[in-house]
Design a protein around this motif. Structure first.
Motif, PDB file in Angstrom:
ATOM      1  N   GLU A   1      37.423  39.124  51.173  1.00 50.35           N
ATOM      2  CA  GLU A   1      36.799  39.566  50.390  1.00 50.35           C
ATOM      3  C   GLU A   1      37.260  40.437  49.555  1.00 50.35           C
ATOM      4  N   VAL A   2      37.280  40.225  47.991  1.00 50.76           N
ATOM      5  CA  VAL A   2      38.503  40.930  47.469  1.00 50.76           C
ATOM      6  C   VAL A   2      37.072  42.114  46.140  1.00 50.76           C
ATOM      7  N   SER A   3      35.636  41.537  46.082  1.00 52.98           N
ATOM      8  CA  SER A   3      35.000  42.474  45.725  1.00 52.98           C
ATOM      9  C   SER A   3      33.894  42.316  46.157  1.00 52.98           C
ATOM     10  N   PRO A   4      32.764  43.203  46.395  1.00 54.82           N
ATOM     11  CA  PRO A   4      31.832  42.211  47.460  1.00 54.82           C
ATOM     12  C   PRO A   4      31.198  41.225  46.883  1.00 54.82           C
ATOM     13  N   ASN A   5      30.599  40.439  47.804  1.00 55.39           N
ATOM     14  CA  ASN A   5      30.180  38.988  47.404  1.00 55.39           C
ATOM     15  C   ASN A   5      31.744  37.977  47.564  1.00 55.39           C
ATOM     16  N   VAL A   6      32.382  38.226  46.556  1.00 53.91           N
ATOM     17  CA  VAL A   6      33.486  37.749  46.120  1.00 53.91           C
ATOM     18  C   VAL A   6      34.390  37.581  47.230  1.00 53.91           C
ATOM     19  N   PHE A   7      34.981  36.210  47.457  1.00 52.13           N
ATOM     20  CA  PHE A   7      35.927  35.512  48.672  1.00 52.13           C
ATOM     21  C   PHE A   7      36.812  34.224  48.654  1.00 52.13           C
ATOM     22  N   ILE A   8      38.003  35.012  48.432  1.00 47.88           N
ATOM     23  CA  ILE A   8      38.814  34.002  47.918  1.00 47.88           C
ATOM     24  C   ILE A   8      40.332  33.914  48.580  1.00 47.88           C
ATOM     25  N   ASP A   9      41.118  32.508  48.902  1.00 51.47           N
ATOM     26  CA  ASP A   9      42.005  32.646  49.841  1.00 51.47           C
ATOM     27  C   ASP A   9      42.967  32.593  48.989  1.00 51.47           C
ATOM     28  N   GLN A  10      44.607  32.247  49.623  1.00 52.66           N
ATOM     29  CA  GLN A  10      46.597  32.798  49.221  1.00 52.66           C
ATOM     30  C   GLN A  10      46.567  31.625  47.855  1.00 52.66           C
ATOM     31  N   SER A  11      45.408  30.425  47.787  1.00 52.83           N
ATOM     32  CA  SER A  11      46.259  29.929  46.473  1.00 52.83           C
ATOM     33  C   SER A  11      45.754  30.391  45.089  1.00 52.83           C
ATOM     34  N   LEU A  12      45.649  31.502  45.413  1.00 52.26           N
ATOM     35  CA  LEU A  12      44.624  32.323  44.003  1.00 52.26           C
ATOM     36  C   LEU A  12      46.070  33.591  44.472  1.00 52.26           C
ATOM     37  N   THR A  13      46.714  32.950  42.342  1.00 50.13           N
ATOM     38  CA  THR A  13      47.787  33.949  42.724  1.00 50.13           C
ATOM     39  C   THR A  13      46.915  35.682  42.332  1.00 50.13           C
ATOM     40  N   PRO A  14      47.711  36.923  41.969  1.00 47.80           N
ATOM     41  CA  PRO A  14      47.262  37.618  42.412  1.00 47.80           C
ATOM     42  C   PRO A  14      46.219  38.369  40.415  1.00 47.80           C
ATOM     43  N   ALA A  15      46.620  37.456  39.925  1.00 40.35           N
ATOM     44  CA  ALA A  15      46.833  37.329  38.356  1.00 40.35           C
ATOM     45  C   ALA A  15      45.618  36.541  38.417  1.00 40.35           C
ATOM     46  N   GLN A  16      45.355  35.746  38.877  1.00 41.85           N
ATOM     47  CA  GLN A  16      44.534  34.670  38.097  1.00 41.85           C
ATOM     48  C   GLN A  16      42.690  35.148  39.036  1.00 41.85           C
ATOM     49  N   GLN A  17      43.432  36.576  39.964  1.00 38.17           N
ATOM     50  CA  GLN A  17      41.716  37.484  41.256  1.00 38.17           C
ATOM     51  C   GLN A  17      41.863  38.197  40.007  1.00 38.17           C
ATOM     52  N   ALA A  18      42.358  39.471  39.406  1.00 34.11           N
ATOM     53  CA  ALA A  18      42.004  39.492  38.837  1.00 34.11           C
ATOM     54  C   ALA A  18      41.364  38.902  37.627  1.00 34.11           C
ATOM     55  N   GLN A  19      41.744  38.107  36.707  1.00 32.13           N
ATOM     56  CA  GLN A  19      41.237  36.973  35.792  1.00 32.13           C
ATOM     57  C   GLN A  19      39.494  36.720  36.619  1.00 32.13           C
ATOM     58  N   LEU A  20      39.428  35.721  37.368  1.00 29.91           N
ATOM     59  CA  LEU A  20      38.085  36.038  38.739  1.00 29.91           C
ATOM     60  C   LEU A  20      37.173  36.406  37.644  1.00 29.91           C
ATOM     61  N   LEU A  21      38.217  37.855  38.484  1.00 27.84           N
ATOM     62  CA  LEU A  21      36.991  38.951  38.512  1.00 27.84           C
ATOM     63  C   LEU A  21      36.297  39.885  37.027  1.00 27.84           C
ATOM     64  N   GLN A  22      37.582  39.308  36.450  1.00 24.28           N
ATOM     65  CA  GLN A  22      36.844  39.903  34.512  1.00 24.28           C
ATOM     66  C   GLN A  22      35.856  38.605  34.244  1.00 24.28           C
ATOM     67  N   ASP A  23      35.914  37.422  35.004  1.00 21.74           N
ATOM     68  CA  ASP A  23      35.510  36.353  34.171  1.00 21.74           C
ATOM     69  C   ASP A  23      33.746  36.418  34.991  1.00 21.74           C
ATOM     70  N   ILE A  24      33.930  36.209  36.635  1.00 24.95           N
ATOM     71  CA  ILE A  24      32.787  37.190  36.976  1.00 24.95           C
ATOM     72  C   ILE A  24      31.642  38.183  36.456  1.00 24.95           C
TER      73      ILE A  24
ATOM     74  N   PRO B   1      19.859  39.851  35.873  1.00 22.08           N
ATOM     75  CA  PRO B   1      19.758  38.749  36.918  1.00 22.08           C
ATOM     76  C   PRO B   1      19.576  39.820  38.616  1.00 22.08           C
ATOM     77  N   ILE B   2      18.868  39.179  39.181  1.00 20.92           N
ATOM     78  CA  ILE B   2      18.454  40.021  40.614  1.00 20.92           C
ATOM     79  C   ILE B   2      19.200  39.614  42.024  1.00 20.92           C
ATOM     80  N   ALA B   3      20.056  38.285  41.699  1.00 24.41           N
ATOM     81  CA  ALA B   3      20.899  37.325  42.496  1.00 24.41           C
ATOM     82  C   ALA B   3      21.705  38.263  42.683  1.00 24.41           C
ATOM     83  N   THR B   4      22.148  37.923  43.954  1.00 24.70           N
ATOM     84  CA  THR B   4      23.697  38.725  44.004  1.00 24.70           C
ATOM     85  C   THR B   4      24.105  37.138  44.940  1.00 24.70           C
TER      86      THR B   4
END
Length: 230
Positions: free
Chosen positions: A39-62, A76-79
């Motif tokens: 869990e890299v951020s509340p309610n966001v889960f990733i595995d080792q297939s994502l690089t640190p750069a991809q992880q950072a980009q994913l959080l921005q995209d979310i 939105p009210i859903a989490t």
């Protein structure tokens, strides 16, 4: 007696395997916190297939996706729980390699695969989560047609095939897709029918979506609440 016990055991095993197969997404959603996903951020889960750069980009995209949904439809009210992976096994386990939304047993969940690590796909799936969060299961099964579910998702999905200047669908295409009620019958490999779904919901004021869903949840029929697109 032994044969009877064997029969019961076989029946129970068959039921359990069927349950796991058909509910694998819901089970994955609920148990991801005790898996190899982090869990890299509340309610966001990733595995080792994502690089640190991809992880950072994913959080921005979310964050961009949440903002886009809010801009189009309202806050939105859903989490939903978001689970992302670039592992090829994602597809072999039966998950959509782009993205898919599912309802867990206690929460909404969004799975993001290797082809869906972008704002467009995430926003699309977040709308699905929002629609399902705001309606009960009975409404979802009996009132919400597939073209409405997909069209409202496509409305925040700005990938090239879904830009208005690239859409050429006929009134017959729209009429055909509006005859499809169940998602299991939706031609999800056809870009044209996703485009037709978008065109089908275009007359709706997007700011009315949440209010409309609440009215349906309160017992009004879909055809009355969203009469502008029926």
């Amino acid at each position: 007696m032994i044969k009877f016990k064997m029969f019961v055991l076989l029946l129970f095993t068959s039921f359990l395997l069927s349950f796991v197969y058909f509910q694998k997404a819901a089970l994955a959603c609920e148990f991801v916190a005790v898996s190899h996903f982090n869990e890299v951020s509340p309610n966001v889960f990733i595995d080792q297939s994502l690089t640190p750069a991809q992880q950072a980009q994913l959080l921005q995209d979310i964050q961009r996706a949440v903002s886009r949904v809010a801009e189009v439809y309202g806050a939105p009210i859903a989490t939903p729980r978001i689970i992302a992976s670039e592992d090829a096994r994602y597809k072999t386990l039966g998950f959509n390699p782009t993205g898919m939304q599912t309802s867990g047993f206690f929460r909404e969940c969004v799975f993001i695969g290797p082809k869906g690590l972008n704002t467009d796909v995430i926003a699309h799936e977040l709308v699905h989560a929002e629609v399902r969060f705001r309606t009960n299961l009975w409404v979802e099964i009996t009132q919400l047609p597939a073209w409405f579910i997909e069209g409202t998702g496509i409305q925040v999905d700005y990938r090239e095939p879904f830009l208005q200047e690239n859409i050429v669908v006929s009134s017959e295409d729209i009429a055909h897709i509006k005859s499809v009620f169940y998602l299991s019958d939706f031609p999800n490999t056809s870009v044209k029918y996703y485009q037709a779904s978008l065109q089908a919901v275009k007359p709706m004021n997007p700011k009315y979506l949440y209010e409309g869903l609440q009215r349906i949840n309160n017992g009004e029929p879909f055809t009355t609440v969203f009469k502008d697109i029926n």
